[in-house]
Design a protein around this motif. Structure first.
Motif, short mmCIF file in Angstrom:
data_model
loop_
_atom_site.label_atom_id
_atom_site.label_comp_id
_atom_site.label_asym_id
_atom_site.label_seq_id
_atom_site.Cartn_x
_atom_site.Cartn_y
_atom_site.Cartn_z
N LYS A 17 1.11 -1.38 0.12
CA LYS A 17 0.00 -0.14 -0.20
C LYS A 17 0.74 1.38 0.26
CE LYS A 17 -3.65 -2.50 0.01
NZ LYS A 17 -4.03 -2.67 -1.61
N SER A 18 1.99 1.18 -0.10
CA SER A 18 2.84 2.33 0.14
C SER A 18 4.44 1.46 -0.43
CB SER A 18 2.69 3.13 1.92
OG SER A 18 4.24 2.11 2.18
N GLN A 19 5.79 2.89 -0.85
CA GLN A 19 6.48 2.06 -0.46
C GLN A 19 7.38 2.42 0.48
OE1 GLN A 19 7.98 6.09 -3.27
NE2 GLN A 19 8.07 4.72 -4.56
N ASN A 20 6.41 2.20 1.83
CA ASN A 20 7.67 1.59 2.96
C ASN A 20 7.39 0.30 3.71
OD1 ASN A 20 8.96 4.53 2.59
ND2 ASN A 20 6.95 5.12 3.91
N SER A 21 6.45 0.06 2.35
CA SER A 21 6.08 -1.03 3.32
C SER A 21 6.61 -2.87 2.74
CB SER A 21 4.65 -2.31 1.95
OG SER A 21 3.97 -3.25 2.58
N SER A 22 6.55 -3.30 3.62
CA SER A 22 7.59 -4.38 4.13
C SER A 22 7.09 -6.34 3.26
CB SER A 22 7.75 -4.85 6.08
OG SER A 22 6.74 -5.55 5.88
N ALA A 23 5.82 -5.41 2.59
CA ALA A 23 5.01 -6.63 1.27
C ALA A 23 5.99 -7.42 0.71
CB ALA A 23 4.69 -6.02 0.92
N SER A 24 7.01 -7.07 -0.20
CA SER A 24 7.98 -7.72 -1.18
C SER A 24 9.08 -8.23 -0.02
CB SER A 24 8.62 -6.95 -1.44
OG SER A 24 7.77 -6.09 -2.31
N GLU A 25 9.78 -7.77 1.11
CA GLU A 25 10.94 -8.86 1.82
C GLU A 25 9.96 -9.50 3.14
OE1 GLU A 25 10.39 -4.96 2.83
OE2 GLU A 25 11.97 -4.54 1.49
N GLN A 26 8.28 -9.02 3.01
CA GLN A 26 7.78 -10.29 3.97
C GLN A 26 7.91 -12.06 2.66
OE1 GLN A 26 4.59 -8.71 5.03
NE2 GLN A 26 5.57 -7.71 7.00
N ALA A 27 7.11 -11.57 1.40
CA ALA A 27 6.69 -12.53 0.86
C ALA A 27 8.51 -13.41 -0.10
CB ALA A 27 6.58 -11.66 -1.09
N LEU A 28 9.47 -12.23 0.44
CA LEU A 28 10.32 -12.83 -0.30
C LEU A 28 11.45 -14.08 0.92
CD1 LEU A 28 13.19 -13.24 -2.16
CD2 LEU A 28 13.64 -11.61 -0.83
N GLN A 29 10.78 -13.48 2.03
CA GLN A 29 11.02 -14.74 2.91
C GLN A 29 10.30 -15.63 3.02
OE1 GLN A 29 11.15 -12.11 6.88
NE2 GLN A 29 12.53 -11.11 6.29
N PHE A 30 9.37 -15.84 2.74
CA PHE A 30 7.96 -16.31 2.82
C PHE A 30 8.75 -17.65 1.72
CE2 PHE A 30 4.51 -19.02 1.01
CZ PHE A 30 4.01 -19.25 1.95
N MET A 31 8.65 -16.96 0.19
CA MET A 31 8.95 -17.84 -1.00
C MET A 31 10.50 -18.70 -0.75
SD MET A 31 11.61 -17.67 -4.00
CE MET A 31 12.48 -16.18 -3.28
N GLN A 32 11.24 -18.46 0.33
CA GLN A 32 12.38 -18.83 0.74
C GLN A 32 11.99 -19.89 1.57
OE1 GLN A 32 14.77 -15.40 1.79
NE2 GLN A 32 15.88 -15.14 0.65
N ALA A 33 11.38 -20.34 2.68
CA ALA A 33 10.88 -20.37 3.37
C ALA A 33 10.00 -21.91 2.96
CB ALA A 33 10.12 -20.12 4.78
N ILE A 34 9.29 -22.14 1.86
CA ILE A 34 8.57 -22.84 0.67
C ILE A 34 10.06 -23.41 -0.08
CG2 ILE A 34 6.53 -22.38 1.40
CD1 ILE A 34 6.10 -21.00 -1.21
N THR A 35 10.51 -23.19 -0.67
CA THR A 35 11.49 -23.03 -1.69
C THR A 35 12.74 -24.60 -0.84
OG1 THR A 35 12.81 -21.72 -1.58
CG2 THR A 35 11.22 -21.39 -3.04
#
Length: 114
Positions: A17-35
């Protein structure tokens, strides 16, 4: 009901919802966990402010290079970056919302990060 031991297909939608959101970082961590587990395919769609991840060399997503992971950047939003002569990172593909919908229809799990 799905068995947790099944090999899964995931669809991840990143729409901060903003440039300051941590959504991309959280998604990256989630993706790394499921891989770390067995998986069939992961489609990750970058929308809104997340599209900038597809254009900057310092993006942590730049190192994601796996034949079972699709990194899709919204083509409409990407046009703004391309107007400024920004280059799409090699591991990203431009896609429309229709392609994202198709990915979600073929997935076992759908996750959104905002």
């Amino acid at each position: 009901m799905l068995n947790c031991k099944n090999i899964m297909k995931y669809s991840i939608f990143i729409n901060p919802k903003s440039q300051n959101s941590s959504a991309s970082e959280q998604a990256l961590q989630f993706m790394q966990a499921i891989t770390k587990e067995k998986f069939e395919h992961i489609s990750i769609f970058f929308y809104g402010y997340a599209v900038e991840c597809a254009f900057f060399n310092d993006s942590p997503w730049k190192s994601v290079n796996h034949d079972k992971i699709s990194l899709l950047a919204c083509s409409t939003i990407a046009q703004e970056f391309q107007k400024n002569s920004e280059e799409l990172l090699h591991n990203f593909t431009l896609a429309g919302l229709g392609q994202w919908m198709e990915a979600t229809l073929n997935s076992d799990k759908k996750i959104e990060f905002v």
